[in-house]
Design a protein around this motif. Structure first.
Motif, PDB file in Angstrom:
ATOM      1  N   TRP A  24       0.877  -1.165   0.000  1.00  0.00           N
ATOM      2  CA  TRP A  24       0.000   0.000   0.000  1.00  0.00           C
ATOM      3  C   TRP A  24       0.918   1.219   0.000  1.00  0.00           C
ATOM      4  O   TRP A  24       1.967   1.230   0.650  1.00  0.00           O
ATOM      5  CB  TRP A  24      -0.875  -0.043   1.245  1.00  0.00           C
ATOM      6  CG  TRP A  24      -1.880   1.044   1.309  1.00  0.00           C
ATOM      7  CD1 TRP A  24      -3.115   1.050   0.720  1.00  0.00           C
ATOM      8  CD2 TRP A  24      -1.772   2.288   1.998  1.00  0.00           C
ATOM      9  NE1 TRP A  24      -3.760   2.227   0.999  1.00  0.00           N
ATOM     10  CE2 TRP A  24      -2.950   3.006   1.783  1.00  0.00           C
ATOM     11  CE3 TRP A  24      -0.769   2.863   2.769  1.00  0.00           C
ATOM     12  CZ2 TRP A  24      -3.179   4.257   2.316  1.00  0.00           C
ATOM     13  CZ3 TRP A  24      -0.976   4.116   3.304  1.00  0.00           C
ATOM     14  CH2 TRP A  24      -2.172   4.797   3.075  1.00  0.00           C
ATOM     15  N   VAL A  25       0.559   2.275  -0.705  1.00  0.00           N
ATOM     16  CA  VAL A  25       1.398   3.470  -0.805  1.00  0.00           C
ATOM     17  C   VAL A  25       0.725   4.627  -0.065  1.00  0.00           C
ATOM     18  O   VAL A  25      -0.411   4.994  -0.366  1.00  0.00           O
ATOM     19  CB  VAL A  25       1.667   3.843  -2.281  1.00  0.00           C
ATOM     20  CG1 VAL A  25       2.535   5.084  -2.371  1.00  0.00           C
ATOM     21  CG2 VAL A  25       2.316   2.668  -3.007  1.00  0.00           C
ATOM     22  N   ALA A  26       1.451   5.189   0.890  1.00  0.00           N
ATOM     23  CA  ALA A  26       0.945   6.304   1.706  1.00  0.00           C
ATOM     24  C   ALA A  26       0.973   7.605   0.912  1.00  0.00           C
ATOM     25  O   ALA A  26       1.557   7.688  -0.167  1.00  0.00           O
ATOM     26  CB  ALA A  26       1.793   6.435   2.968  1.00  0.00           C
ATOM     27  N   LEU A  27       0.346   8.628   1.480  1.00  0.00           N
ATOM     28  CA  LEU A  27       0.311   9.945   0.841  1.00  0.00           C
ATOM     29  C   LEU A  27       1.698  10.474   0.484  1.00  0.00           C
ATOM     30  O   LEU A  27       1.866  11.159  -0.513  1.00  0.00           O
ATOM     31  CB  LEU A  27      -0.360  10.960   1.774  1.00  0.00           C
ATOM     32  CG  LEU A  27      -1.875  10.856   1.912  1.00  0.00           C
ATOM     33  CD1 LEU A  27      -2.374  11.753   3.038  1.00  0.00           C
ATOM     34  CD2 LEU A  27      -2.554  11.221   0.604  1.00  0.00           C
ATOM     35  N   ASN A  28       2.691  10.136   1.289  1.00  0.00           N
ATOM     36  CA  ASN A  28       4.055  10.620   1.038  1.00  0.00           C
ATOM     37  C   ASN A  28       4.876   9.654   0.167  1.00  0.00           C
ATOM     38  O   ASN A  28       6.076   9.790   0.077  1.00  0.00           O
ATOM     39  CB  ASN A  28       4.776  10.903   2.355  1.00  0.00           C
ATOM     40  CG  ASN A  28       5.011   9.661   3.183  1.00  0.00           C
ATOM     41  OD1 ASN A  28       4.550   8.579   2.870  1.00  0.00           O
ATOM     42  ND2 ASN A  28       5.738   9.821   4.266  1.00  0.00           N
ATOM     43  N   ARG A  29       4.217   8.676  -0.420  1.00  0.00           N
ATOM     44  CA  ARG A  29       4.803   7.704  -1.342  1.00  0.00           C
ATOM     45  C   ARG A  29       5.628   6.614  -0.662  1.00  0.00           C
ATOM     46  O   ARG A  29       6.311   5.852  -1.326  1.00  0.00           O
ATOM     47  CB  ARG A  29       5.598   8.400  -2.449  1.00  0.00           C
ATOM     48  CG  ARG A  29       4.758   9.290  -3.325  1.00  0.00           C
ATOM     49  CD  ARG A  29       5.518   9.939  -4.459  1.00  0.00           C
ATOM     50  NE  ARG A  29       6.663  10.736  -4.080  1.00  0.00           N
ATOM     51  CZ  ARG A  29       6.630  11.994  -3.633  1.00  0.00           C
ATOM     52  NH1 ARG A  29       5.475  12.607  -3.512  1.00  0.00           N
ATOM     53  NH2 ARG A  29       7.729  12.636  -3.337  1.00  0.00           N
ATOM     54  N   ASN A  30       5.608   6.537   0.653  1.00  0.00           N
ATOM     55  CA  ASN A  30       6.259   5.419   1.333  1.00  0.00           C
ATOM     56  C   ASN A  30       5.407   4.167   1.171  1.00  0.00           C
ATOM     57  O   ASN A  30       4.168   4.246   1.220  1.00  0.00           O
ATOM     58  CB  ASN A  30       6.443   5.703   2.826  1.00  0.00           C
ATOM     59  CG  ASN A  30       7.612   6.611   3.099  1.00  0.00           C
ATOM     60  OD1 ASN A  30       7.466   7.825   3.003  1.00  0.00           O
ATOM     61  ND2 ASN A  30       8.747   6.046   3.431  1.00  0.00           N
ATOM     62  N   LYS A  31       6.055   3.045   1.000  1.00  0.00           N
ATOM     63  CA  LYS A  31       5.341   1.769   0.878  1.00  0.00           C
ATOM     64  C   LYS A  31       5.108   1.193   2.263  1.00  0.00           C
ATOM     65  O   LYS A  31       5.979   1.252   3.137  1.00  0.00           O
ATOM     66  CB  LYS A  31       6.135   0.803   0.015  1.00  0.00           C
ATOM     67  CG  LYS A  31       6.219   1.275  -1.422  1.00  0.00           C
ATOM     68  CD  LYS A  31       7.026   0.353  -2.276  1.00  0.00           C
ATOM     69  CE  LYS A  31       7.048   0.908  -3.700  1.00  0.00           C
ATOM     70  NZ  LYS A  31       7.929   0.149  -4.563  1.00  0.00           N
ATOM     71  N   ILE A  43       8.403   0.996   4.740  1.00  0.00           N
ATOM     72  CA  ILE A  43       9.707   0.963   4.096  1.00  0.00           C
ATOM     73  C   ILE A  43      10.196   2.403   3.932  1.00  0.00           C
ATOM     74  O   ILE A  43       9.509   3.233   3.335  1.00  0.00           O
ATOM     75  CB  ILE A  43       9.640   0.278   2.709  1.00  0.00           C
ATOM     76  CG1 ILE A  43       8.951  -1.089   2.790  1.00  0.00           C
ATOM     77  CG2 ILE A  43      11.030   0.192   2.094  1.00  0.00           C
ATOM     78  CD1 ILE A  43       9.681  -2.135   3.580  1.00  0.00           C
ATOM     79  N   ALA A  44      11.371   2.688   4.475  1.00  0.00           N
ATOM     80  CA  ALA A  44      11.932   4.037   4.382  1.00  0.00           C
ATOM     81  C   ALA A  44      12.489   4.277   2.983  1.00  0.00           C
ATOM     82  O   ALA A  44      13.024   3.374   2.356  1.00  0.00           O
ATOM     83  CB  ALA A  44      13.033   4.216   5.419  1.00  0.00           C
ATOM     84  N   ARG A  45      12.326   5.510   2.526  1.00  0.00           N
ATOM     85  CA  ARG A  45      12.958   5.944   1.279  1.00  0.00           C
ATOM     86  C   ARG A  45      14.248   6.686   1.639  1.00  0.00           C
ATOM     87  O   ARG A  45      14.390   7.152   2.772  1.00  0.00           O
ATOM     88  CB  ARG A  45      11.999   6.851   0.496  1.00  0.00           C
ATOM     89  CG  ARG A  45      10.752   6.095   0.034  1.00  0.00           C
ATOM     90  CD  ARG A  45       9.785   6.937  -0.770  1.00  0.00           C
ATOM     91  NE  ARG A  45       9.378   8.121  -0.023  1.00  0.00           N
ATOM     92  CZ  ARG A  45       9.236   9.316  -0.568  1.00  0.00           C
ATOM     93  NH1 ARG A  45       9.480   9.520  -1.840  1.00  0.00           N
ATOM     94  NH2 ARG A  45       8.843  10.336   0.166  1.00  0.00           N
ATOM     95  N   PRO A  46      15.178   6.811   0.706  1.00  0.00           N
ATOM     96  CA  PRO A  46      16.424   7.527   1.012  1.00  0.00           C
ATOM     97  C   PRO A  46      16.137   8.923   1.574  1.00  0.00           C
ATOM     98  O   PRO A  46      15.320   9.665   1.040  1.00  0.00           O
ATOM     99  CB  PRO A  46      17.121   7.616  -0.351  1.00  0.00           C
ATOM    100  CG  PRO A  46      16.604   6.425  -1.111  1.00  0.00           C
ATOM    101  CD  PRO A  46      15.171   6.281  -0.663  1.00  0.00           C
ATOM    102  N   GLY A  47      16.786   9.239   2.681  1.00  0.00           N
ATOM    103  CA  GLY A  47      16.630  10.546   3.309  1.00  0.00           C
ATOM    104  C   GLY A  47      15.478  10.658   4.289  1.00  0.00           C
ATOM    105  O   GLY A  47      15.314  11.695   4.928  1.00  0.00           O
ATOM    106  N   ASP A  48      14.674   9.612   4.425  1.00  0.00           N
ATOM    107  CA  ASP A  48      13.534   9.668   5.342  1.00  0.00           C
ATOM    108  C   ASP A  48      13.975   9.748   6.795  1.00  0.00           C
ATOM    109  O   ASP A  48      14.893   9.056   7.221  1.00  0.00           O
ATOM    110  CB  ASP A  48      12.639   8.432   5.191  1.00  0.00           C
ATOM    111  CG  ASP A  48      11.653   8.543   4.061  1.00  0.00           C
ATOM    112  OD1 ASP A  48      11.533   9.633   3.467  1.00  0.00           O
ATOM    113  OD2 ASP A  48      10.992   7.531   3.757  1.00  0.00           O
TER     114      ASP A  48
END
Length: 135
Positions: A24-31, A43-48
């Protein structure tokens, strides 16, 4: 005819399985991926940092789990390698306190390492508003 129906049934089953496995993808595009025990992993994205991870956790809790504003979201596993997806790090969350954490014990830390740290679902999801304001 029977053979084509069998092929179609297999194809539909494969499609349903792959859709269920999609994050599922959150509003901030994190999975965000559900875990078998009812908890979930962001799941963290780079820089999160903590704000981005709490945003995704809050958004998932509110929009998928239908959590109420005051329901608490707890860290059940601090930042570590993901179990459910590809990425450098992830944090696992639950709507129930992990063992040893007293319900109602509140924290507002963003280090994402301490099991038991928690926020209300509304407060966590509010970090998504900060995301939009910064971009």
């Amino acid at each position: 005819m029977l053979k084509s129906l069998s092929i179609m049934a297999v194809a539909l089953t494969m499609t349903a399985t792959s859709v269920a496995a999609a994050p599922w993808v959150a509003l901030n595009r994190n999975k965000v991926n559900p875990l078998p025990d009812g908890s979930f992993e962001v799941i963290a994205r780079p820089g999160d940092g903590g704000a981005q991870l709490w945003c995704a956790a809050g958004d998932y809790a509110v929009r998928v789990l239908r959590a109420r504003a005051a329901d608490r979201i707890y860290i059940t596993r601090g930042r570590a390698a993901p179990e459910t997806g590809v990425g450098k790090s992830a944090v696992q969350f639950s709507m129930t306190p992990p063992p040893g954490v007293t319900p109602g014990q509140k924290t507002v830390l963003l280090n994402m390492k301490t099991v038991g740290d928690n926020l209300s679902s509304a407060f966590a999801q509010n970090y998504c508003n900060l995301e939009w304001e910064l971009h």
